[in-house]
Design a protein around this motif. Structure first.
Motif, PDB file in Angstrom:
ATOM      1  N   ARG A  63       0.772  -1.231   0.032  1.00 55.05           N
ATOM      2  CA  ARG A  63       0.151  -0.059  -0.004  1.00 55.05           C
ATOM      3  C   ARG A  63       0.857   1.365   0.111  1.00 55.05           C
ATOM      4  O   ARG A  63       0.746   2.347  -0.626  1.00 55.05           O
ATOM      5  N   SER A  64       1.848   1.130   0.776  1.00 51.96           N
ATOM      6  CA  SER A  64       2.871   2.547   1.042  1.00 51.96           C
ATOM      7  C   SER A  64       3.462   2.662  -0.450  1.00 51.96           C
ATOM      8  O   SER A  64       3.876   3.747  -1.165  1.00 51.96           O
ATOM      9  N   ALA A  65       3.989   1.372  -1.011  1.00 53.86           N
ATOM     10  CA  ALA A  65       4.698   1.641  -2.288  1.00 53.86           C
ATOM     11  C   ALA A  65       3.646   2.152  -3.444  1.00 53.86           C
ATOM     12  O   ALA A  65       4.167   2.876  -4.132  1.00 53.86           O
ATOM     13  N   LYS A  66       2.303   1.667  -3.313  1.00 50.92           N
ATOM     14  CA  LYS A  66       1.484   1.965  -4.409  1.00 50.92           C
ATOM     15  C   LYS A  66       1.321   3.802  -4.329  1.00 50.92           C
ATOM     16  O   LYS A  66       1.129   4.441  -5.214  1.00 50.92           O
ATOM     17  N   LYS A  67       1.056   4.135  -2.976  1.00 52.11           N
ATOM     18  CA  LYS A  67       1.324   5.608  -2.816  1.00 52.11           C
ATOM     19  C   LYS A  67       2.264   6.426  -3.291  1.00 52.11           C
ATOM     20  O   LYS A  67       2.065   7.540  -3.863  1.00 52.11           O
ATOM     21  N   LYS A  68       3.113   5.703  -3.075  1.00 54.15           N
ATOM     22  CA  LYS A  68       4.656   6.435  -3.615  1.00 54.15           C
ATOM     23  C   LYS A  68       4.704   6.323  -5.223  1.00 54.15           C
ATOM     24  O   LYS A  68       5.091   7.593  -5.763  1.00 54.15           O
TER      25      LYS A  68
END
Length: 162
Positions: A21-26
């Motif tokens: 989820r955090s990688a997709k946000k970045k």
């Protein structure tokens, strides 16, 4: 099955979900940054080259590397879109961000000691030499040279060559 048996798997799946989820946000933020590029803004490529945006297309961007030198790059090759002040500071060496009060860094550390009357003359008074008592205990260089010439004071197998 017991709940304690499934607990490690549940924790592992939850951690993987949070990381993706955090990688997709970045990735979404980087794509938005690339889509918001405007002609005239400064950018840094993923290779570390600084350039100015001239044209923006669907998948490519035309960059001016030097005055009159243009190159076509993929939008994914743009690593960061820089604001004007940062771009000018890096590329042109403009130092507009200096302190307004004109703080000057001294050449020496005398102003950093905190003593109002300290100056270079006080620093010269510090004695960094050996103690005289240590010199009295040690053998003089002449005695050592005499013993070396005679071969005294050397252990077995030591020679006078260096």
């Amino acid at each position: 099955m017991d709940i304690l048996t499934l607990l490690p798997f549940i924790v592992l799946i939850g951690a993987m979900f949070l990381m993706t989820r955090s990688a997709k946000k970045k990735q979404a933020a980087a794509a938005q940054m690339r889509n918001d590029m405007q002609p005239g803004t400064g950018v840094r490529t993923i290779g570390g080259m600084y350039a100015t945006v001239k044209e923006v297309h669907d998948d490519t961007v035309l960059l001016e590397i030097a005055p009159g030198v243009h190159a076509i790059y993929a939008k994914n090759a743009v690593g960061a879109v820089l604001d004007d002040a940062e771009y000018n500071r890096i590329v042109h060496g403009d130092d507009d961000e200096l302190d307004a009060d004109g703080t000057v860094v001294p050449d020496d550390a005398s102003s950093l000691t905190g003593e109002p009357g300290a100056d270079k003359a006080d620093a010269a008074k510090i004695d960094l030499g050996k103690d005289e008592a240590a010199d009295d205990d040690a053998e003089s260089k002449d005695d050592v040279a005499a013993k070396d010439a005679k071969g005294e004071g050397k252990a077995d197998g030591e020679t006078g060559t260096k």
